[in-house]
Design a protein around this motif. Sequence first.
Motif, short mmCIF file in Angstrom:
data_model
loop_
_atom_site.label_atom_id
_atom_site.label_comp_id
_atom_site.label_asym_id
_atom_site.label_seq_id
_atom_site.Cartn_x
_atom_site.Cartn_y
_atom_site.Cartn_z
N LYS A 99 0.86 -1.18 0.00
CA LYS A 99 0.00 0.00 0.00
C LYS A 99 0.90 1.23 0.00
O LYS A 99 1.29 1.75 1.05
CB LYS A 99 -0.92 0.02 1.22
CG LYS A 99 -1.85 -1.18 1.32
CD LYS A 99 -2.95 -1.11 0.28
CE LYS A 99 -3.96 -2.24 0.46
NZ LYS A 99 -5.02 -2.20 -0.54
N GLN A 100 1.23 1.68 -1.20
CA GLN A 100 2.16 2.80 -1.31
C GLN A 100 1.58 3.86 -2.22
O GLN A 100 0.53 3.70 -2.82
CB GLN A 100 3.51 2.30 -1.84
CG GLN A 100 4.17 1.27 -0.93
CD GLN A 100 5.50 0.80 -1.49
OE1 GLN A 100 6.01 1.34 -2.46
NE2 GLN A 100 6.08 -0.21 -0.86
N ALA A 101 2.31 4.97 -2.34
CA ALA A 101 1.88 6.08 -3.18
C ALA A 101 2.07 5.74 -4.64
O ALA A 101 2.85 4.86 -4.99
CB ALA A 101 2.68 7.33 -2.82
N PRO A 102 1.33 6.44 -5.53
CA PRO A 102 1.54 6.21 -6.96
C PRO A 102 3.00 6.40 -7.33
O PRO A 102 3.66 7.32 -6.84
CB PRO A 102 0.65 7.28 -7.61
CG PRO A 102 -0.35 7.64 -6.57
CD PRO A 102 0.35 7.47 -5.25
N GLY A 103 3.50 5.53 -8.18
CA GLY A 103 4.88 5.66 -8.63
C GLY A 103 5.87 4.95 -7.75
O GLY A 103 7.04 4.85 -8.10
N SER A 104 5.43 4.42 -6.59
CA SER A 104 6.37 3.75 -5.70
C SER A 104 6.11 2.25 -5.64
O SER A 104 6.67 1.56 -4.81
CB SER A 104 6.25 4.34 -4.29
OG SER A 104 4.96 4.14 -3.77
N MET A 105 5.26 1.75 -6.53
CA MET A 105 4.97 0.32 -6.55
C MET A 105 6.10 -0.46 -7.20
O MET A 105 6.14 -1.68 -7.14
CB MET A 105 3.68 0.06 -7.32
CG MET A 105 2.45 0.60 -6.64
SD MET A 105 1.95 -0.42 -5.26
CE MET A 105 1.22 -1.81 -6.12
N LYS A 106 7.03 0.21 -7.84
CA LYS A 106 8.06 -0.48 -8.59
C LYS A 106 9.27 0.42 -8.74
O LYS A 106 9.26 1.59 -8.38
CB LYS A 106 7.56 -0.86 -9.97
CG LYS A 106 6.92 0.31 -10.70
CD LYS A 106 6.60 -0.02 -12.11
CE LYS A 106 7.84 0.04 -12.96
NZ LYS A 106 8.46 1.36 -12.97
N ASP A 107 10.32 -0.15 -9.29
CA ASP A 107 11.55 0.59 -9.55
C ASP A 107 11.36 1.45 -10.78
O ASP A 107 10.97 0.97 -11.84
CB ASP A 107 12.69 -0.41 -9.78
CG ASP A 107 14.05 0.27 -9.91
OD1 ASP A 107 14.09 1.49 -10.12
OD2 ASP A 107 15.05 -0.45 -9.80
N ASP A 108 11.65 2.76 -10.68
CA ASP A 108 11.46 3.67 -11.80
C ASP A 108 12.36 3.36 -12.98
O ASP A 108 12.18 3.93 -14.06
CB ASP A 108 11.70 5.12 -11.35
CG ASP A 108 10.54 5.66 -10.52
OD1 ASP A 108 9.45 5.07 -10.59
OD2 ASP A 108 10.74 6.65 -9.81
N THR A 109 13.34 2.48 -12.80
CA THR A 109 14.24 2.16 -13.89
C THR A 109 13.72 1.00 -14.74
O THR A 109 14.39 0.58 -15.68
CB THR A 109 15.64 1.80 -13.35
OG1 THR A 109 15.54 0.64 -12.51
CG2 THR A 109 16.23 2.94 -12.56
N GLY A 110 12.55 0.46 -14.43
CA GLY A 110 12.01 -0.66 -15.18
C GLY A 110 11.77 -0.29 -16.64
O GLY A 110 11.53 0.87 -16.98
N ILE A 111 11.83 -1.31 -17.50
CA ILE A 111 11.69 -1.10 -18.93
C ILE A 111 10.35 -0.46 -19.27
O ILE A 111 10.25 0.39 -20.16
CB ILE A 111 11.86 -2.43 -19.68
CG1 ILE A 111 13.34 -2.79 -19.77
CG2 ILE A 111 11.28 -2.36 -21.07
CD1 ILE A 111 14.14 -1.88 -20.68
N GLN A 112 9.28 -0.87 -18.60
CA GLN A 112 7.96 -0.35 -18.96
C GLN A 112 7.82 1.13 -18.64
O GLN A 112 7.21 1.88 -19.40
CB GLN A 112 6.88 -1.18 -18.26
CG GLN A 112 6.85 -2.60 -18.79
CD GLN A 112 6.00 -3.50 -17.94
OE1 GLN A 112 4.88 -3.84 -18.32
NE2 GLN A 112 6.49 -3.91 -16.80
N THR A 113 8.40 1.57 -17.53
CA THR A 113 8.42 3.00 -17.23
C THR A 113 9.26 3.74 -18.26
O THR A 113 8.89 4.83 -18.72
CB THR A 113 8.97 3.25 -15.82
OG1 THR A 113 8.06 2.71 -14.86
CG2 THR A 113 9.14 4.73 -15.55
N THR A 114 10.39 3.15 -18.63
CA THR A 114 11.26 3.77 -19.63
C THR A 114 10.53 3.92 -20.96
O THR A 114 10.60 4.96 -21.62
CB THR A 114 12.54 2.92 -19.83
OG1 THR A 114 13.22 2.80 -18.58
CG2 THR A 114 13.46 3.56 -20.85
N LEU A 115 9.81 2.87 -21.38
CA LEU A 115 9.06 2.92 -22.62
C LEU A 115 7.95 3.97 -22.54
O LEU A 115 7.74 4.73 -23.49
CB LEU A 115 8.47 1.55 -22.93
CG LEU A 115 7.60 1.44 -24.19
CD1 LEU A 115 8.40 1.82 -25.43
CD2 LEU A 115 7.02 0.04 -24.32
#
Length: 319
Positions: A99-115
């Motif tokens: 249960k976290q804030a938007p954008g903190s569910m995963k590592d920002d360096t992931g490919i899908q965020t990059t795409l």
Amino acid sequence: MNLRRTFLLAAALITAPLVQAEPPPAKMAAFLRPADLPAGARGLQTSSTEYRPASGAGPSVWLIGVAHLGTAEYFQAIQQRLDRQTVVLYEGIGLHDVKQAPGSMKDDTGIQTTLAKALGLKFQLDAIDYRRASFVNSDLHVPELQQEVKKRGVDPAAPAGGETFDQLVEALQGTGAMGGALTQMIGLLGSSPQMREMTKTMLIEVLGQAGELMGMAKNLSPDMHDLFDVILTQRNAVVLRDLRMHLGQLQPTDSIAVFYGAAHMDEIAQRLRDDLHYTPVKTEWDTAFSADSSQSGINPAQMRMMIEMMRTQMQPAAK
């Protein structure tokens, strides 16, 4: 790594945490479609469908399909629909009790965020607020996923047998040889407005036919077939189990949503209709993102040729 394997992993990462399912039976409506929009634009749309018990008594069930990449406006509309539900069963391997804030569910360096950033879009886990008390993770745990893969004779921990599994994980994380190659490719895709529009145009058409393409991709190798069985069938079984449990606890005036990748919804909808005797009463379509074909430099004939090339490349392995 051969071209077929590269295509499959690239297709998996843009649709993860779930990949696309096989084509739905003719009697069922797809939850994902390409669509013509005003001013000559082309869009990728997902549907949210409300189901009610055929008997007329009982809580409603919303199947809210989602594209993992979309505009901020698209995810805002999805969020508002989710917030109207009593319970939301959401996907995400390894996201239990998070249960976290938007954008903190995963590592920002992931490919899908990059795409997503390269295309001027948002990634689902960055855009949806999962802190709602009504949100309940309904998915496999990472050890469960690994165990299910191992049951099928492919040990994710083995250097040889788990090669496909490891490459997929590395691709999603942006690490390893596959992750590095995809990161470089994504940098090229977002290098100019024309490249961005071309990429979005291709994604709209390819994802619109992903059921057929991914159904063929399952047959690239026994390992891939087993991996797809886990990623698709086993995860659907988890959410259907949880859906039954929550339906038994809700009041007739309550509602429950299944919030999963759009293409997964066809199998879930079939089980909802055949096993639980629910019928659809309302469908709402949302545009995840759109592309201006006049700026992409790709005409319809060229797009059809590219998709046919994908089919041809994968066909020998599917035979």
